[in-house]
Write a protein that holds these residues in place. Structure first.
Motif, mmCIF file in Angstrom:
data_model
loop_
_atom_site.group_PDB
_atom_site.id
_atom_site.type_symbol
_atom_site.label_atom_id
_atom_site.label_comp_id
_atom_site.label_asym_id
_atom_site.label_seq_id
_atom_site.Cartn_x
_atom_site.Cartn_y
_atom_site.Cartn_z
ATOM 1 N N THR A 305 0.833 -1.236 0.033
ATOM 2 C CA THR A 305 0.068 -0.033 0.101
ATOM 3 C C THR A 305 0.784 1.106 -0.091
ATOM 4 O O THR A 305 0.491 2.209 -0.599
ATOM 5 C CB THR A 305 -0.935 0.282 1.329
ATOM 6 N N LEU A 306 2.129 1.216 0.539
ATOM 7 C CA LEU A 306 3.039 2.294 0.578
ATOM 8 C C LEU A 306 3.647 2.409 -0.743
ATOM 9 O O LEU A 306 4.126 3.704 -1.083
ATOM 10 C CB LEU A 306 3.858 2.161 1.671
ATOM 11 N N GLY A 307 3.918 1.281 -1.574
ATOM 12 C CA GLY A 307 4.611 1.128 -2.731
ATOM 13 C C GLY A 307 5.989 1.450 -2.733
ATOM 14 O O GLY A 307 6.775 1.699 -3.526
ATOM 15 N N THR A 308 6.559 1.043 -1.522
ATOM 16 C CA THR A 308 7.808 1.382 -1.026
ATOM 17 C C THR A 308 8.237 0.541 0.295
ATOM 18 O O THR A 308 7.527 0.060 0.823
ATOM 19 C CB THR A 308 8.432 2.686 -0.986
ATOM 20 N N GLU A 312 14.059 1.992 1.634
ATOM 21 C CA GLU A 312 14.011 3.103 0.791
ATOM 22 C C GLU A 312 13.433 4.377 1.124
ATOM 23 O O GLU A 312 14.133 5.489 0.730
ATOM 24 C CB GLU A 312 13.156 2.666 -0.444
ATOM 25 N N LEU A 313 12.462 4.393 1.822
ATOM 26 C CA LEU A 313 12.033 5.823 2.390
ATOM 27 C C LEU A 313 12.815 6.536 3.079
ATOM 28 O O LEU A 313 13.218 7.899 3.181
ATOM 29 C CB LEU A 313 10.637 5.660 3.198
ATOM 30 N N MET A 314 13.707 5.849 4.044
ATOM 31 C CA MET A 314 14.685 6.566 5.055
ATOM 32 C C MET A 314 15.905 7.258 4.057
ATOM 33 O O MET A 314 16.454 8.439 4.298
ATOM 34 C CB MET A 314 15.343 5.639 5.736
ATOM 35 N N LYS A 315 16.230 6.498 2.870
ATOM 36 C CA LYS A 315 17.453 7.198 2.003
ATOM 37 C C LYS A 315 16.680 8.738 1.414
ATOM 38 O O LYS A 315 17.751 9.381 1.094
ATOM 39 C CB LYS A 315 17.453 6.182 0.960
#
Length: 345
Positions: A305-308, A312-315
């Motif tokens: 649902t987030l698509g990631t 990866e988000l933290m980067k």
């Protein structure tokens, strides 16, 4: 002798009564978040520890901490930058790492400590600030940079938040996007002026902004990832979020404990549970957030649902020096208010 025994028995009974009724009272904003906190955090906590806990809703959580009656709350949720600001006051209880052992699994930069090194704020999850847009009216390519918000083509099609948040979030993010930082916000001023000039309105509530985006009255707005997740979860698939090439602004939410509140041992257990992977996964999955606990494993269904992924988000996250943001907050609010009064909407 009988009088002594009776008094001793009464004292013992009072002790047991106090222990039995000891609870952790957690103040937070009203609405769905409070209900989710009760259902998905407090219920499992009570089952696991036997400690009672309940939620109370307040309109201004940081204000509740500063109130003369703050000690009625054992835990209070605040925005991260407010927590950092409060850490420099004498208003928060400090806990040792031994009292909150889960702290070892949290990124050090998001654990709020006072000058003595004691823990005064636990980050429970994070969202991020990106550019949210109605896909029927724009696409991600339109917002590859935060600087795009100042493009005159968006005149009358954007929205902006109130000065109290624009000063902390927008100005800080735009400064970074233009080569500055939390201490040097001058490079971001022109972007903010451009956004103000392009804005149809200053939104007054999250629900207000949800409506403006959903109806297409506003094409795009700097907004919160959790709100996008919730809108999509409710079936509004045309509302998307772009993370510009300069990154998204990481926004952690912290729980603090007002100084003087009772039930310290129970509160420490509660704070430790809030820091745990179990609690953070639960609150994230049901609220659209991301755990700050490094050992948290989000279910694949939720990641879809987030698509990631969290990694990866933290980067892509920008984490400013929130202490600097707080120290200059009042002056920057005044600056933004003046900008809003000078630039026509």
């Amino acid at each position: 002798m009988n009088t002594y025994i009776t008094a001793a028995a009464f004292g013992l009974a009072a002790t047991f009564a106090t222990t039995a009724t000891a609870e952790v009272i957690h103040a937070t904003w009203g609405g769905g978040g409070a209900r989710k906190l009760e259902e998905y955090v407090q219920k499992p906590f009570m089952e696991k520890t036997g400690v009672d806990a309940r939620v109370t809703e307040v309109p201004n959580t940081a204000g509740a901490v500063r109130s003369p009656t703050a000690s009625q709350y054992n835990a209070v949720t605040v925005t991260f930058f407010e927590g950092v600001g409060l850490s420099g006051t004498d208003l928060l209880q400090g806990f040792t790492d031994e009292e909150i052992p889960e702290v070892k699994n949290l990124p050090p930069e998001v654990v709020i400590r006072n000058d003595e090194g004691l823990i005064v704020g636990i980050p429970t999850y994070f969202s991020y600030y990106g550019i949210v847009y109605n896909e029927d009216l724009a696409d991600a390519e339109d917002f590859k940079s935060w600087k795009s918000l100042a493009d005159p083509k968006w005149k009358g099609k954007l929205a902006i938040t109130r000065p109290v948040y624009a000063a902390a979030y927008d100005l800080t993010m735009y400064a970074h996007a233009a080569g500055g930082d939390a201490a040097n916000i001058e490079p971001g001023v022109d972007i903010l002026k451009g956004l103000i000039s392009n804005s149809l309105t200053t939104y007054t509530s999250l629900a207000h902004m949800n409506t403006l985006l959903g109806t297409g009255e506003v094409t795009a707005v700097p907004f919160y990832s959790t709100r996008v997740w919730q809108l999509q979860n409710e079936g509004q698939d045309n509302i998307k979020i772009a993370i510009p090439e300069e990154g998204g602004l990481m926004l952690a939410y912290a729980v603090v404990s007002p100084k003087g509140s009772g039930n310290r041992e129970e509160t420490a257990k509660y704070m430790n549970y809030l820091a745990s992977a179990e609690s953070q996964v639960s609150v994230s999955v049901h609220g659209g957030g991301i755990p700050t606990n490094n050992t948290a494993q989000l279910p694949q269904e939720y990641l879809d649902t987030l698509g990631t992924t969290r990694e990866e988000l933290m980067k892509k996250m920008y984490i400013p020096d929130w202490k600097t943001v707080w120290d200059n907050h009042e002056d920057r609010i005044n600056m933004v208010e003046q900008m809003m009064s000078q630039v026509g909407n």
